[in-house]
Design a protein around this motif. Structure first.
Motif, PDB file in Angstrom:
ATOM      1  N   LEU A   1      66.004  57.522   4.598  1.00 53.04           N
ATOM      2  CA  LEU A   1      65.050  56.598   3.978  1.00 53.04           C
ATOM      3  C   LEU A   1      63.925  56.199   4.927  1.00 53.04           C
ATOM      4  CD1 LEU A   1      67.387  54.246   1.936  1.00 53.04           C
ATOM      5  CD2 LEU A   1      66.009  56.129   1.100  1.00 53.04           C
ATOM      6  N   GLU A   2      64.186  56.244   6.234  1.00 49.50           N
ATOM      7  CA  GLU A   2      63.123  55.920   7.192  1.00 49.50           C
ATOM      8  C   GLU A   2      62.041  56.990   7.146  1.00 49.50           C
ATOM      9  OE1 GLU A   2      65.172  53.238  10.607  1.00 49.50           O
ATOM     10  OE2 GLU A   2      65.582  55.387  10.734  1.00 49.50           O
ATOM     11  N   GLU A   3      62.446  58.233   6.948  1.00 47.73           N
ATOM     12  CA  GLU A   3      61.488  59.342   6.847  1.00 47.73           C
ATOM     13  C   GLU A   3      60.786  59.354   5.489  1.00 47.73           C
ATOM     14  OE1 GLU A   3      61.040  61.770   9.385  1.00 47.73           O
ATOM     15  OE2 GLU A   3      62.231  60.339  10.538  1.00 47.73           O
ATOM     16  N   LYS A   4      61.576  59.108   4.438  1.00 52.08           N
ATOM     17  CA  LYS A   4      61.046  59.188   3.070  1.00 52.08           C
ATOM     18  C   LYS A   4      61.451  57.952   2.271  1.00 52.08           C
ATOM     19  CE  LYS A   4      60.894  64.181   2.855  1.00 52.08           C
ATOM     20  NZ  LYS A   4      61.463  65.396   2.327  1.00 52.08           N
ATOM     21  N   PRO A   5      60.820  56.799   2.544  1.00 51.51           N
ATOM     22  CA  PRO A   5      61.208  55.571   1.831  1.00 51.51           C
ATOM     23  C   PRO A   5      61.033  55.685   0.316  1.00 51.51           C
ATOM     24  CG  PRO A   5      59.218  55.223   3.152  1.00 51.51           C
ATOM     25  CD  PRO A   5      59.757  56.565   3.510  1.00 51.51           C
ATOM     26  N   GLY A   6      60.135  56.537  -0.138  1.00 49.24           N
ATOM     27  CA  GLY A   6      59.906  56.706  -1.576  1.00 49.24           C
ATOM     28  C   GLY A   6      61.116  57.238  -2.323  1.00 49.24           C
ATOM     29  N   ASN A   7      62.097  57.805  -1.586  1.00 47.99           N
ATOM     30  CA  ASN A   7      63.312  58.289  -2.251  1.00 47.99           C
ATOM     31  C   ASN A   7      64.020  57.164  -2.991  1.00 47.99           C
ATOM     32  OD1 ASN A   7      62.859  60.838  -1.298  1.00 47.99           O
ATOM     33  ND2 ASN A   7      64.500  60.816   0.223  1.00 47.99           N
ATOM     34  N   ILE A   8      63.817  55.925  -2.535  1.00 44.50           N
ATOM     35  CA  ILE A   8      64.490  54.799  -3.176  1.00 44.50           C
ATOM     36  C   ILE A   8      63.989  54.616  -4.607  1.00 44.50           C
ATOM     37  CG2 ILE A   8      63.071  52.778  -2.574  1.00 44.50           C
ATOM     38  CD1 ILE A   8      66.088  51.879  -1.466  1.00 44.50           C
ATOM     39  N   ASN A   9      62.753  55.046  -4.887  1.00 42.49           N
ATOM     40  CA  ASN A   9      62.239  54.984  -6.254  1.00 42.49           C
ATOM     41  C   ASN A   9      62.844  56.088  -7.125  1.00 42.49           C
ATOM     42  OD1 ASN A   9      59.453  54.081  -4.525  1.00 42.49           O
ATOM     43  ND2 ASN A   9      60.150  52.741  -6.154  1.00 42.49           N
ATOM     44  N   LYS A  10      63.247  57.199  -6.496  1.00 41.29           N
ATOM     45  CA  LYS A  10      63.760  58.340  -7.259  1.00 41.29           C
ATOM     46  C   LYS A  10      65.234  58.184  -7.615  1.00 41.29           C
ATOM     47  CE  LYS A  10      60.556  61.526  -5.060  1.00 41.29           C
ATOM     48  NZ  LYS A  10      60.391  62.058  -3.722  1.00 41.29           N
ATOM     49  N   ASP A  11      66.036  57.710  -6.663  1.00 45.21           N
ATOM     50  CA  ASP A  11      67.484  57.678  -6.882  1.00 45.21           C
ATOM     51  C   ASP A  11      68.129  56.473  -6.186  1.00 45.21           C
ATOM     52  OD1 ASP A  11      69.979  58.475  -7.762  1.00 45.21           O
ATOM     53  OD2 ASP A  11      70.229  60.063  -6.279  1.00 45.21           O
ATOM     54  N   PRO A  12      67.717  55.246  -6.580  1.00 44.41           N
ATOM     55  CA  PRO A  12      68.197  54.048  -5.869  1.00 44.41           C
ATOM     56  C   PRO A  12      69.707  53.832  -5.958  1.00 44.41           C
ATOM     57  CG  PRO A  12      67.059  53.418  -7.879  1.00 44.41           C
ATOM     58  CD  PRO A  12      66.845  54.903  -7.698  1.00 44.41           C
ATOM     59  N   GLU A  13      70.331  54.330  -7.009  1.00 42.75           N
ATOM     60  CA  GLU A  13      71.769  54.110  -7.165  1.00 42.75           C
ATOM     61  C   GLU A  13      72.575  55.361  -6.827  1.00 42.75           C
ATOM     62  OE1 GLU A  13      72.979  51.883 -10.609  1.00 42.75           O
ATOM     63  OE2 GLU A  13      71.103  50.782 -10.638  1.00 42.75           O
ATOM     64  N   GLY A  14      71.937  56.299  -6.109  1.00 40.12           N
ATOM     65  CA  GLY A  14      72.627  57.528  -5.723  1.00 40.12           C
ATOM     66  C   GLY A  14      72.336  57.857  -4.279  1.00 40.12           C
ATOM     67  N   ASP A  15      71.551  58.921  -4.061  1.00 39.25           N
ATOM     68  CA  ASP A  15      71.270  59.399  -2.708  1.00 39.25           C
ATOM     69  C   ASP A  15      70.509  58.400  -1.840  1.00 39.25           C
ATOM     70  OD1 ASP A  15      72.573  61.780  -3.124  1.00 39.25           O
ATOM     71  OD2 ASP A  15      70.759  62.883  -3.676  1.00 39.25           O
ATOM     72  N   ALA A  16      69.823  57.447  -2.446  1.00 32.82           N
ATOM     73  CA  ALA A  16      69.021  56.491  -1.671  1.00 32.82           C
ATOM     74  C   ALA A  16      69.770  55.176  -1.417  1.00 32.82           C
ATOM     75  CB  ALA A  16      67.689  56.237  -2.373  1.00 32.82           C
ATOM     76  N   TRP A  17      71.057  55.277  -1.133  1.00 32.58           N
ATOM     77  CA  TRP A  17      71.831  54.094  -0.722  1.00 32.58           C
ATOM     78  C   TRP A  17      71.266  53.572   0.605  1.00 32.58           C
ATOM     79  CZ3 TRP A  17      74.333  54.953   3.946  1.00 32.58           C
ATOM     80  CH2 TRP A  17      74.517  56.304   4.307  1.00 32.58           C
ATOM     81  N   ILE A  18      71.562  52.316   0.927  1.00 36.27           N
ATOM     82  CA  ILE A  18      70.990  51.686   2.123  1.00 36.27           C
ATOM     83  C   ILE A  18      71.953  51.749   3.315  1.00 36.27           C
ATOM     84  CG2 ILE A  18      70.064  49.533   3.090  1.00 36.27           C
ATOM     85  CD1 ILE A  18      68.286  50.549   0.821  1.00 36.27           C
TER      86      ILE A  18
END
Length: 125
Positions: free
Chosen positions: A79-96
């Motif tokens: 997410l540090e490299e691609k923070p926009g991933n959180i918009n694509k899959d916030p409840e999957g691959d873009a966990w915190i």
């Protein structure tokens, strides 16, 4: 998965010792395009309700709160490299973060159906 009134989600591992934390689709949509994510440090001890990071978008910034006490054991460095991933899959691959859990989650925890009703009521007011 369980959801909080602050729009985080938590998913316990099958052994109940660790939990994955992220933000909900509702929160990601409300934030808009995410441009920066501050992740917690690994090995940080947190209490339930502590801010463990922040999400910044073109519209606003928002703290990420831990619904449970424990120790941060892993963060999603992608997410540090691609923070926009959180918009694509916030409840999957873009966990915190992943937390070694100490105790039960605090505060109101909702299942998906209860959370959808909660967000619909928030949209109406």
């Amino acid at each position: 998965k369980k959801y909080t009134e602050d729009h985080e989600w938590i998913e316990m591992s099958s052994d109940g010792k660790t939990a994955t934390i992220g933000i909900s689709k509702y929160a990601a949509n409300a934030l808009g395009d995410v441009v920066y994510i501050e992740l917690p440090e690994v090995d940080t001890e947190v209490s339930a309700g502590d801010a463990i990071g922040a999400v910044e978008s073109v519209k606003s910034a928002s703290d990420i709160l831990s619904p449970v006490a424990g120790k941060i054991i892993e963060t999603n460095g992608a997410l540090e490299e691609k923070p926009g991933n959180i918009n694509k899959d916030p409840e999957g691959d873009a966990w915190i973060a992943k937390v070694e859990v100490q105790g039960e989650p605090e505060g109101k925890m909702m299942n998906q159906e209860e959370y959808l009703k909660f967000t619909e009521e928030a949209d109406e007011s």
